[in-house]
Design a protein around this motif. Structure first.
Motif, PDB file in Angstrom:
ATOM      1  N   VAL A   1      62.863  49.600  69.046  1.00  0.00           N
ATOM      2  CA  VAL A   1      64.076  48.963  68.555  1.00  0.00           C
ATOM      3  C   VAL A   1      64.103  49.125  67.041  1.00  0.00           C
ATOM      4  N   THR A   2      65.174  49.704  66.517  1.00  0.00           N
ATOM      5  CA  THR A   2      65.271  49.964  65.088  1.00  0.00           C
ATOM      6  C   THR A   2      66.399  49.136  64.475  1.00  0.00           C
ATOM      7  N   LEU A   3      66.070  48.323  63.505  1.00  0.00           N
ATOM      8  CA  LEU A   3      67.038  47.539  62.736  1.00  0.00           C
ATOM      9  C   LEU A   3      67.137  48.157  61.350  1.00  0.00           C
ATOM     10  N   ARG A   4      68.326  48.188  60.815  1.00  0.00           N
ATOM     11  CA  ARG A   4      68.526  48.838  59.521  1.00  0.00           C
ATOM     12  C   ARG A   4      69.217  47.896  58.541  1.00  0.00           C
ATOM     13  N   TRP A   5      68.772  47.993  57.310  1.00  0.00           N
ATOM     14  CA  TRP A   5      69.472  47.297  56.237  1.00  0.00           C
ATOM     15  C   TRP A   5      69.292  48.095  54.948  1.00  0.00           C
ATOM     16  N   GLY A   6      70.166  47.856  54.000  1.00  0.00           N
ATOM     17  CA  GLY A   6      70.072  48.585  52.737  1.00  0.00           C
ATOM     18  C   GLY A   6      70.783  47.836  51.629  1.00  0.00           C
ATOM     19  N   VAL A   7      70.473  48.223  50.400  1.00  0.00           N
ATOM     20  CA  VAL A   7      71.106  47.612  49.233  1.00  0.00           C
ATOM     21  C   VAL A   7      71.577  48.712  48.293  1.00  0.00           C
TER      22      VAL A   7
ATOM     23  N   GLU B   1      69.876  52.792  45.239  1.00  0.00           N
ATOM     24  CA  GLU B   1      69.970  52.492  46.666  1.00  0.00           C
ATOM     25  C   GLU B   1      68.578  52.387  47.287  1.00  0.00           C
ATOM     26  N   VAL B   2      68.385  51.351  48.078  1.00  0.00           N
ATOM     27  CA  VAL B   2      67.178  51.194  48.888  1.00  0.00           C
ATOM     28  C   VAL B   2      67.619  51.038  50.333  1.00  0.00           C
ATOM     29  N   SER B   3      67.024  51.795  51.223  1.00  0.00           N
ATOM     30  CA  SER B   3      67.303  51.648  52.643  1.00  0.00           C
ATOM     31  C   SER B   3      66.003  51.405  53.385  1.00  0.00           C
ATOM     32  N   GLU B   4      66.061  50.546  54.400  1.00  0.00           N
ATOM     33  CA  GLU B   4      64.885  50.238  55.195  1.00  0.00           C
ATOM     34  C   GLU B   4      65.214  50.304  56.686  1.00  0.00           C
ATOM     35  N   GLU B   5      64.238  50.758  57.427  1.00  0.00           N
ATOM     36  CA  GLU B   5      64.278  50.682  58.878  1.00  0.00           C
ATOM     37  C   GLU B   5      63.144  49.777  59.336  1.00  0.00           C
ATOM     38  N   LEU B   6      63.472  48.823  60.193  1.00  0.00           N
ATOM     39  CA  LEU B   6      62.482  47.936  60.784  1.00  0.00           C
ATOM     40  C   LEU B   6      62.333  48.361  62.244  1.00  0.00           C
TER      41      LEU B   6
ATOM     42  N   ARG C   1      59.870  50.900  57.191  1.00  0.00           N
ATOM     43  CA  ARG C   1      59.972  52.180  56.485  1.00  0.00           C
ATOM     44  C   ARG C   1      61.011  52.042  55.363  1.00  0.00           C
ATOM     45  N   ARG C   2      60.582  52.278  54.153  1.00  0.00           N
ATOM     46  CA  ARG C   2      61.451  52.108  52.968  1.00  0.00           C
ATOM     47  C   ARG C   2      61.671  53.455  52.300  1.00  0.00           C
ATOM     48  N   VAL C   3      62.926  53.744  51.974  1.00  0.00           N
ATOM     49  CA  VAL C   3      63.278  54.960  51.244  1.00  0.00           C
ATOM     50  C   VAL C   3      64.118  54.544  50.045  1.00  0.00           C
ATOM     51  N   LEU C   4      63.754  55.057  48.881  1.00  0.00           N
ATOM     52  CA  LEU C   4      64.436  54.698  47.638  1.00  0.00           C
ATOM     53  C   LEU C   4      65.151  55.912  47.069  1.00  0.00           C
ATOM     54  N   ARG C   5      66.401  55.710  46.691  1.00  0.00           N
ATOM     55  CA  ARG C   5      67.184  56.699  45.967  1.00  0.00           C
ATOM     56  C   ARG C   5      67.811  55.996  44.766  1.00  0.00           C
ATOM     57  N   PRO C   6      68.228  56.709  43.739  1.00  0.00           N
ATOM     58  CA  PRO C   6      68.791  56.026  42.573  1.00  0.00           C
ATOM     59  C   PRO C   6      69.930  55.080  42.959  1.00  0.00           C
TER      60      PRO C   6
ATOM     61  N   GLY D   1      79.420  39.391  37.400  1.00  0.00           N
ATOM     62  CA  GLY D   1      80.552  39.904  36.647  1.00  0.00           C
ATOM     63  C   GLY D   1      80.274  41.242  36.005  1.00  0.00           C
ATOM     64  N   THR D   2      79.004  41.613  35.958  1.00  0.00           N
ATOM     65  CA  THR D   2      78.621  42.912  35.396  1.00  0.00           C
ATOM     66  C   THR D   2      77.872  43.732  36.443  1.00  0.00           C
ATOM     67  N   ALA D   3      76.762  43.195  36.904  1.00  0.00           N
ATOM     68  CA  ALA D   3      76.011  43.852  37.967  1.00  0.00           C
ATOM     69  C   ALA D   3      76.605  43.472  39.326  1.00  0.00           C
ATOM     70  N   VAL D   4      76.567  44.438  40.247  1.00  0.00           N
ATOM     71  CA  VAL D   4      77.037  44.200  41.610  1.00  0.00           C
ATOM     72  C   VAL D   4      75.948  44.667  42.565  1.00  0.00           C
ATOM     73  N   VAL D   5      75.544  43.784  43.495  1.00  0.00           N
ATOM     74  CA  VAL D   5      74.496  44.076  44.458  1.00  0.00           C
ATOM     75  C   VAL D   5      75.079  43.878  45.855  1.00  0.00           C
ATOM     76  N   ASP D   6      75.169  44.956  46.615  1.00  0.00           N
ATOM     77  CA  ASP D   6      75.729  44.896  47.960  1.00  0.00           C
ATOM     78  C   ASP D   6      74.656  45.215  48.985  1.00  0.00           C
ATOM     79  N   VAL D   7      74.449  44.279  49.923  1.00  0.00           N
ATOM     80  CA  VAL D   7      73.501  44.463  51.017  1.00  0.00           C
ATOM     81  C   VAL D   7      74.285  44.632  52.317  1.00  0.00           C
ATOM     82  N   SER D   8      73.948  45.666  53.062  1.00  0.00           N
ATOM     83  CA  SER D   8      74.536  45.873  54.382  1.00  0.00           C
ATOM     84  C   SER D   8      73.442  45.763  55.434  1.00  0.00           C
TER      85      SER D   8
END
Length: 672
Positions: free
Chosen positions: A190-196, A100-105, A93-98, A156-163
């Motif tokens: 069982v729900t696994l979560r990750w996001g960027v 930010e992307v979050s997913e549930e597996l 399941r993918r949800v997109l916000r400006p 150095g300009t763009a920053v991409v953080d994945v949790s």
């Protein structure tokens, strides 16, 4: 393949401006083509692939589950129990916000006993620019950094953080692998979560308001294709809403995803104009945004001129593979300035507050002056264009590809080129601008009415041609003043503008709905009888949704309901083959030539003016126009091409109306 524009037609998109995700039909972001997670014209993730026990889930279903949401379902036979039935499943399941992307597996099973497996998520980032992706340029993944509960990429300009809570993280030079060991018990999930989360400096960003600037109508019709087309189109438009840093608090719609996910003068203006029956707030934001960067000086490199409206805004210089290099703020458009005036006039008629109009009148006067003082390069009395920089767009109307303006025998026309539809926009702008100047007590109205009348006379003398099928309007005049003899869709934009008289409009409409121009799915950009015609040539035989809608609406305005109905039915026929998301363009093959319209593989979807065409279709069928007393007039097509129709939510200023239509074309209007 390097150097080849990637295809989009078989990809799924989830978007909420200025972010978007393009994935394969299995929901995975595979490391090839245009697939990726993007933010502000930068691909922040080029890979996001889930495996279970090192194998890909077998996709059985994938698609949008709501605006800016996607769900993909795969079966997991690598950890399944015995028997033929698939009894282990992964829902992504993918949800997109400006930004930010979050997913549930979500893993579940219907086995007799618990099942166990190792879930991995392989991620990579190349931080590639959108123009490099579009050109099929080779890119390389960047090395990431492991951080607590996740991973980071930065240049150095763009920053991409994945949790990824609970996952172990391994990084290498090419990316990162997140790993969870899971045991799934029957009857449990069982729900696994990750996001960027992403930070990318950009000229355009998410709008200040979370809610769309238009009413969301209720539509019901005998033709069951109409309501889902309108619903999907408005959801897509909501995902394209953006704001520019030079006009904070103002909203416009980006031209289209993925290639044109930014402000385009012409596209954004047309989309706002088509949406006027749903309110004037988007028009106001679009007008103000473009006014904030109206040209003030003459600059050959950017094509800026005093009074001129911009063509497009980018965060960096745009290089195109044919040698074209466009600066971040580029004014190479011959029609946006006139269309800006047309939108201001129409928005005023649809109820834009007088104070908002008055604020923009100086911009209006400068735009009108540009048409007179700078729009005509060769002094023949017609607005034209020619790239003086040597690296700008060679064609600067809406058909802006290099081979779009050609003779019937396939030869390319030489510039400066004066397009037929640009003269119509200029005529309509001059007449509408004069009306605004008069209404607000400013001088110049008579001058612009005279200017328009002279243009109309010159146009009739120079643009008309005839062939074995009868008279028609040339697509353009070339550098020698000769009318370019292709039969093309451009003349559809003249209808309803006032540039043609009623008999001429009927002739043009008849040519457009003839079999060589109307495919049954819409209006071809070029006659099938032309040597240069090909059903998948960008501007030489394809069908463009907005082009068809503009001609259809113009026919309805001109009282040519039968012809307008042909194009309306064509768009509805095409929509049902495309999950009711009409793309930027599609093939010009005829109904019956294959199972449906051929996809144009690199076409944007959604595209702002394509989505807005659904509202233009409603307006054409019902013949909607604001009345002089602030109410609503209707002049519906009779008989109705969609059967009975009910449209709740038409707005004129602060007033809201419902229009009902019976199959014979008789209408009733109720104020809510």
């Amino acid at each position: 393949m390097a150097g080849v524009q990637p295809f989009l037609h078989d990809l799924l998109v989830t978007l909420q401006a200025p972010s978007q995700v393009w994935c394969a039909r299995d929901g995975q972001v595979h490391p090839h083509g245009a697939q990726g997670v993007y933010h502000a014209d930068v691909r922040v993730l080029s890979t996001a692939v889930v495996r279970v026990n090192d194998l890909l889930p077998e996709e059985i279903s994938a698609g949008r589950s709501g605006p800016a949401e996607l769900e993909a379902v795969g079966v997991l036979r690598m950890i399944d129990g015995p028997g033929a039935d698939p009894t282990a499943m992964l829902r992504r399941r993918r949800v997109l916000r400006p930004g930010e992307v979050s997913e549930e597996l979500e893993l579940s099973c219907g086995t007799d006993d618990p099942v166990s497996g190792r879930v991995t998520l392989r991620l990579a980032s190349d931080l590639a620019r959108m123009d490099d992706v579009k050109q099929g340029a080779a890119t390389s993944p960047l090395p990431p950094q492991a951080v607590p509960e996740g991973v980071r990429w930065t240049d150095g300009t763009a920053v991409v953080d994945v949790s990824a809570p609970g996952a172990s993280v391994e990084v290498d030079d090419d990316g990162a692998t997140l790993t969870w060991d899971v045991t799934v018990t029957p009857g449990e999930v069982v729900t696994l979560r990750w996001g960027v989360r992403t930070q990318v400096p950009a000229v355009v960003s998410a709008p200040a308001s979370a809610e769309p600037e238009w009413s969301v109508p209720v539509v019901a019709a005998d033709d069951k294709r109409l309501a889902p087309l309108v619903r999907r189109s408005l959801e897509d438009l909501a995902g394209l809403r953006m704001s520019a840093d030079f006009a904070p608090g103002e909203t416009f719609v980006a031209a289209g995803a993925p290639w044109f996910f930014t402000l385009f003068g012409r596209d954004s203006l047309w989309a706002a104009r088509m949406l006027l029956p749903l309110g004037t707030d988007l028009a106001r934001g679009t007008l103000r945004t473009l006014a904030a960067r109206q040209g003030t000086v003459s600059d050959v490199e950017t094509a800026e001129q005093p009074g001129k409206m911009l063509h497009e805004v980018r965060s960096a210089e745009l290089e195109v593979d044919d040698g074209t290099v466009l600066p971040p703020l580029y004014y190479g458009t011959v029609d946006a300035t006139s269309l800006w005036v047309c939108l201001l006039h129409d928005a005023w008629r649809w109820g834009l507050a007088a104070s908002d109009v008055e604020e923009l009148l100086p911009t209006l006067e400068r735009a009108l002056a540009w048409m007179r003082d700078h729009g005509d390069n060769d002094g023949d009395g017609f607005l034209d264009y020619a790239d003086a920089s040597g690296h700008g767009l060679s064609n600067q109307g809406w058909k802006d590809s290099g081979d779009s303006i050609q003779w019937h025998d396939g030869r390319l026309a030489e510039g400066p080129i004066a397009l037929s539809e640009v003269q119509a926009y200029a005529y309509e702008a001059a007449v509408g601008g004069a009306e605004l100047l008069d209404a607000f007590g400013r001088s110049g109205g008579d001058e612009w009415r005279s200017w328009a009348a002279e243009l109309k006379t010159r146009f009739r003398e120079r643009f008309w041609l005839s062939d074995d099928a009868g008279p028609y309007v040339a697509i353009a005049l070339d550098r020698h003043g000769n009318p370019v003899d292709s039969v093309a869709s451009n003349m559809g934009h003249l209808l309803g503008t006032g540039l043609l008289d009623p008999d001429e409009e009927k002739v043009v409409a008849g040519r457009l709905v003839a079999p060589d121009m109307s495919s049954g799915y819409g209006l071809r950009t070029l006659s099938a009888r032309s040597k240069g015609y090909w059903p998948l040539r960008y501007h030489g035989g394809t069908v463009w949704t907005h082009d068809t809608a503009i001609a259809m609406h113009g026919m309805a305005r001109a009282g040519l309901g039968a012809e307008a109905a042909v194009l309306a039915r064509g768009l509805l026929e095409a929509a049902q083959h495309m999950d009711y998301q009409l793309p930027e363009l599609y093939g010009g093959n005829a109904v019956g030539d294959g199972p449906g319209p051929l996809p144009y593989p690199a076409a944007c979807h959604p595209q702002a003016w394509s989505a807005a065409s659904a509202v233009a279709l409603l307006a054409a069928v019902l013949g909607l126009s604001p009345s002089d007393d602030g109410g609503l007039d209707v002049a519906p097509i009779a008989p109705s091409p969609v059967g009975s129709l009910r449209f709740e939510g038409v707005r004129v200023g602060s007033r809201t109306f419902t229009v009902s239509l019976d199959p014979a074309g008789r209408a009733q209007v109720e104020e809510m």
